[in-house]
Motif scaffolding. Structure first.
Motif, PDB file in Angstrom:
ATOM      1  N   SER A 189       0.815  -1.223   0.000  1.00 13.00           N
ATOM      2  CA  SER A 189       0.000   0.000   0.000  1.00 13.00           C
ATOM      3  C   SER A 189       0.845   1.270   0.000  1.00 13.00           C
ATOM      4  O   SER A 189       0.416   2.300  -0.518  1.00 13.00           O
ATOM      5  N   GLU A 222      -9.498   0.403   5.320  1.00  9.30           N
ATOM      6  CA  GLU A 222      -8.065   0.625   5.144  1.00  9.30           C
ATOM      7  C   GLU A 222      -7.737   1.842   4.299  1.00  9.30           C
ATOM      8  O   GLU A 222      -6.576   2.046   3.927  1.00  9.30           O
ATOM      9  N   ARG A 225      -4.490   3.934   4.262  1.00  8.17           N
ATOM     10  CA  ARG A 225      -3.200   3.335   3.916  1.00  8.17           C
ATOM     11  C   ARG A 225      -2.901   3.422   2.427  1.00  8.17           C
ATOM     12  O   ARG A 225      -1.776   3.119   2.005  1.00  8.17           O
TER      13      ARG A 225
END
Length: 240
Positions: A189, A222, A225
């Motif tokens: 990421s 997420e 990220r």
């Protein structure tokens, strides 16, 4: 990584490769267009010289080259691919990719090191993406222990191997190993490379066609990220 991982594979003897390469080089050279070649080379950021043959014409010429030739075995596929890759013009690389897409089912897991060489030699998205999705993907699907190789590639310093690991499940749909896909996306990421960030988004976007809720929930959880580019790509067709 060992020296064996980076050494070029040996080109095996192959009468079929002898025939195909003789026909191929004569046929493609006869269709070269230097003016168009310069434009194509510039478009592909000077990754390789070109002959200047448009895709439709090239594939018609390829059919003529292969007319009457027998089905290859793995050694033939290896020889044809590696010998095409030794030629400088990009159209020969495209021929090899198309040939492997057609005949991947005739190759075993032992063919993966050959594909690795193709992915990391004169690499650019135009060959890497097709090899990742249509050659590496089927090889791994046919021999699941090869996922260990993908686990190694996602951690590699070579961005094209990382991109391949991210994209190899692109056509798996319901057979996608979702845990591995999401883990790979998180693993890379923070990668600085455009082609890796784009691949993460592309892999998620494609899987969203199969399980949109899973992708939406994963990105929501997420999101911080990932680069904005990745998020845009992932959610492109989810109405967000």
């Amino acid at each position: 990584m060992t020296a064996a991982d980076t050494a070029p594979p040996d080109v095996p003897p192959s009468a079929l490769a002898d025939t195909v390469l003789e026909r191929l080089t004569a046929t493609y050279a006869g269709a070269a267009d230097p003016g168009r070649a310069a434009t194509m080379r510039a478009y592909m950021k000077d990754v390789a010289p070109f002959l200047g043959i448009p895709t439709t014409d090239r594939r018609a010429l390829s059919r003529a080259v292969l007319a009457g030739t027998p089905r290859p075995d793995e050694a033939d596929c290896t020889a044809i691919a590696l010998r095409c890759w030794l030629l400088p013009e990009r159209e020969y690389h495209y021929f090899a990719v198309d040939y492997l897409r057609r005949h991947t089912g005739r190759c075993s897991s032992a063919f993966l090191p050959v594909v690795r060489h193709l992915l990391t030699t004169v690499p650019w998205w135009d060959t890497v993406d097709l090899l990742a999705v249509h050659v590496v993907g089927p090889l791994v699907a046919a021999d699941r222990p090869l996922t260990a190789v993908m686990d190694a590639w996602i951690a590699d310093d070579d961005p094209w191997l990382v991109r391949t690991a991210l994209l190899h499940q692109l056509r798996y749909k319901e057979r996608t190993d979702t845990d591995r896909l999401f883990a790979y996306c998180l693993r890379r990421s923070g990668h600085p490379g455009f082609f890796v960030r784009k691949a993460i988004g592309w892999a998620l976007r494609e899987y969203a066609k199969t399980d949109p809720r899973a992708v939406r929930d994963f990105v929501a959880r997420e999101r911080g990220r990932f680069a904005p580019l990745t998020v845009r790509e992932a959610l492109k067709h989810l109405g967000e």
